[in-house]
Scaffold this active site. Structure first.
Site, PDB file in Angstrom:
ATOM      1  N   ARG A  90       0.846  -1.189   0.000  1.00  0.00           N
ATOM      2  CA  ARG A  90       0.000   0.000   0.000  1.00  0.00           C
ATOM      3  C   ARG A  90       0.889   1.249   0.000  1.00  0.00           C
ATOM      4  O   ARG A  90       1.988   1.240   0.561  1.00  0.00           O
ATOM      5  CB  ARG A  90      -0.889   0.021   1.249  1.00  0.00           C
ATOM      6  CG  ARG A  90      -1.883   1.175   1.230  1.00  0.00           C
ATOM      7  CD  ARG A  90      -2.599   1.356   2.547  1.00  0.00           C
ATOM      8  NE  ARG A  90      -3.492   2.502   2.478  1.00  0.00           N
ATOM      9  CZ  ARG A  90      -4.029   3.112   3.526  1.00  0.00           C
ATOM     10  NH1 ARG A  90      -3.761   2.676   4.746  1.00  0.00           N
ATOM     11  NH2 ARG A  90      -4.820   4.151   3.368  1.00  0.00           N
ATOM     12  N   HIS A  91       0.405   2.317  -0.615  1.00  0.00           N
ATOM     13  CA  HIS A  91       1.131   3.591  -0.602  1.00  0.00           C
ATOM     14  C   HIS A  91       1.390   4.059   0.830  1.00  0.00           C
ATOM     15  O   HIS A  91       0.758   3.598   1.782  1.00  0.00           O
ATOM     16  CB  HIS A  91       0.342   4.670  -1.356  1.00  0.00           C
ATOM     17  CG  HIS A  91      -1.018   4.920  -0.772  1.00  0.00           C
ATOM     18  ND1 HIS A  91      -1.219   5.630   0.398  1.00  0.00           N
ATOM     19  CD2 HIS A  91      -2.249   4.536  -1.184  1.00  0.00           C
ATOM     20  CE1 HIS A  91      -2.509   5.682   0.670  1.00  0.00           C
ATOM     21  NE2 HIS A  91      -3.162   5.017  -0.261  1.00  0.00           N
ATOM     22  N   GLY A  92       2.298   5.014   0.981  1.00  0.00           N
ATOM     23  CA  GLY A  92       2.644   5.533   2.298  1.00  0.00           C
ATOM     24  C   GLY A  92       1.676   6.587   2.800  1.00  0.00           C
ATOM     25  O   GLY A  92       0.612   6.839   2.199  1.00  0.00           O
TER      26      GLY A  92
END
Length: 472
Positions: A90-92
């Site tokens: 998942r993106h940050g």
């Protein structure tokens, strides 16, 4: 010359040794204090999909590059070596989306208006004096600097765990794919920054493919879009809980603390205040004054409301939500198949690693399809008090920078596969006896999905209309 805690240099006049000594003492104290764990809100582990990765792995608060190699668990009785890594990430950490920024603006206006009247509670006036709304709509879910750090540091830790796979020699054979969303593209770039820092390359070269068919499959699944996303009844449990007894209690307590009439605070504004605490922690590492409005019981209620939404929208609540991830599921296993099969000397080597960067909405359906985090009793609007021990807690499953790691080993008895979630070992459902079962046994467990799980037939051809399938 002295360096401060954010890396700035200051030149001091040589003659002013007393000032220099005093400043040196202050800076050394600031520096030593920065090594300790920062002040973290007492409710930080209940923010659902808006939870920091460090709340799941608190040892990273002391050392962001800490790696525990004992999490890799091939059988000690066999000689094994890792030959492939597939990471679904998942993106940050990111800014709020426009929808939540508008809620924050409404809450901010209410606070400013009521505090200026002088009749509101002291908590409200305290928030007004200590907090200013700095969120703007152009931020709309974009990755923040902390989010870049999340992915950069994850890449460095994975490189330490798998040095033979994420090596500079393998640079051009590592596959990198991302969702088209800005926060995901920025994240996959930051992941590459982290690898190239490990490789000590001075010029960063980005090379990744944008692939929404894989990373945003949920948008393309008509059965899911019509049956769940656009279906008002699909999230009925969420709506009932939103206006139920537990949420009403949180709303009443928050209004009392702020000295506001109860009716001024809608459930959405209560949630906006809770999210403000989470955003300011994940974006700025700040213990926001909004956090003090909620005790642990309030936070558990708000987390449950968030979990209900994710369960009924993205996970086990409706089977089509899981089945929408069939393209990603098949991609992962095709990649593992290629990495694990015997090769002729003339054949090109398979990818040592496949890095796939998407969203919480990417990971949750895939985790559900794999049969993970499925409690015996599903969460509903009326069983909150029996759900405190549930495994489906998105705060622990899909925080920012969440990751699902498939590690393929070459072992004496044949290829083996290990699963890690957020860098911790998790066993495959139905194969709980081993951390890294034989790959052929994993394939046998998921044979029904490998032979079926056809995206077109599941998403376009389901008979009997496209209402949500509520098999649990």
């Amino acid at each position: 010359m002295f360096r401060d805690t954010v890396g700035m240099f200051y030149l001091l006049p040589p003659r002013n040794t007393l000032v220099a000594a005093a400043l040196s003492l202050v800076l050394s104290r600031l520096s030593s204090s920065s090594l300790s764990v920062p002040d973290v809100p007492h409710i930080a582990t209940y923010f659902g999909t808006k939870t920091r990765y460090e709340e799941v792995n608190p040892h990273l608060l002391r050392d962001v590059l800490s790696v525990n190699k004992s999490v890799l668990k091939p059988p000690p009785t066999e000689r094994c070596s890792p030959v492939h890594l597939t990471a679904v990430i998942r993106h940050g950490s990111r800014y709020p989306t426009v929808k939540n920024i508008r809620r924050i603006q409404k809450l901010s206006e209410l606070v400013r208006r009521e505090a200026s009247r002088g009749s509101a509670g002291s908590w409200l006036q305290d928030i007004q004096s200590r907090w200013e709304n700095w969120y703007t709509e152009d931020m709309d879910g974009q990755l923040v600097m902390k989010g870049r750090d999340d992915l950069r540091q994850l890449a460095q830790r994975l490189s330490a765990l798998f040095p033979s796979l994420l090596s500079e020699e393998n640079m051009r054979r590592i596959s990198l794919r991302s969702s088209s969303k800005h926060r995901c593209v920025s994240s996959v770039e930051a992941f590459q920054d982290g690898l190239q820092q490990v490789w000590r390359r001075s010029e960063v070269q980005y090379r990744h493919q944008v692939d929404d068919e894989l990373m945003r499959f949920f948008e393309r699944c008509r059965g899911y879009v019509e049956g769940v996303e656009k279906n008002r009844t699909a999230l009925l449990e969420v709506e009932k809980f939103k206006h139920g007894e537990e949420m009403e209690g949180v709303r009443r307590r928050m209004a009392e603390r702020l000295g506001l009439p109860h009716q001024r605070l809608t459930p959405d504004l209560v949630e906006a205040a809770f999210f403000l605490c989470s955003y300011e922690l994940s974006i700025k590492s700040v213990h926001s004054p909004w956090c003090f409005l909620f005790d642990e019981n309030d936070a558990k209620v708000l987390e449950y409301k968030s979990d209900l939404k994710q369960y009924w929208k993205r996970s086990h609540g409706h089977v089509i939500s899981s089945l929408s991830s069939c393209p990603l599921f098949h991609h992962v296993f095709r990649t593992l198949d290629r990495a694990g099969r015997p090769r002729r000397s003339t054949e090109a080597s398979p990818e040592p690693a496949s890095i796939l960067v998407g969203h919480a909405e990417t990971l949750l359906p895939l985790l559900s399809l794999l049969g993970l985090y499925k409690d015996e009793t599903p969460p509903t609007s009326n069983n909150y008090h029996t759900q405190h021990g549930r495994s489906f807690r998105t705060s622990l499953i899909v925080p920012y920078a969440a990751n699902l790691l498939f590690v393929l080993y070459d072992c004496q008895r044949g290829p083996r596969l290990q699963l890690l979630i957020n860098e911790s070992p998790v066993r495959f459902p139905g194969l709980e006896a081993e951390d890294a079962p034989l790959y052929r046994d994993v394939r046998a467990t998921y044979r029904h999905l490998l032979d079926g799980c056809d995206f077109h037939s599941e998403c376009e051809g389901r008979p009997g209309g496209r209402g949500p399938n509520t098999e649990l």
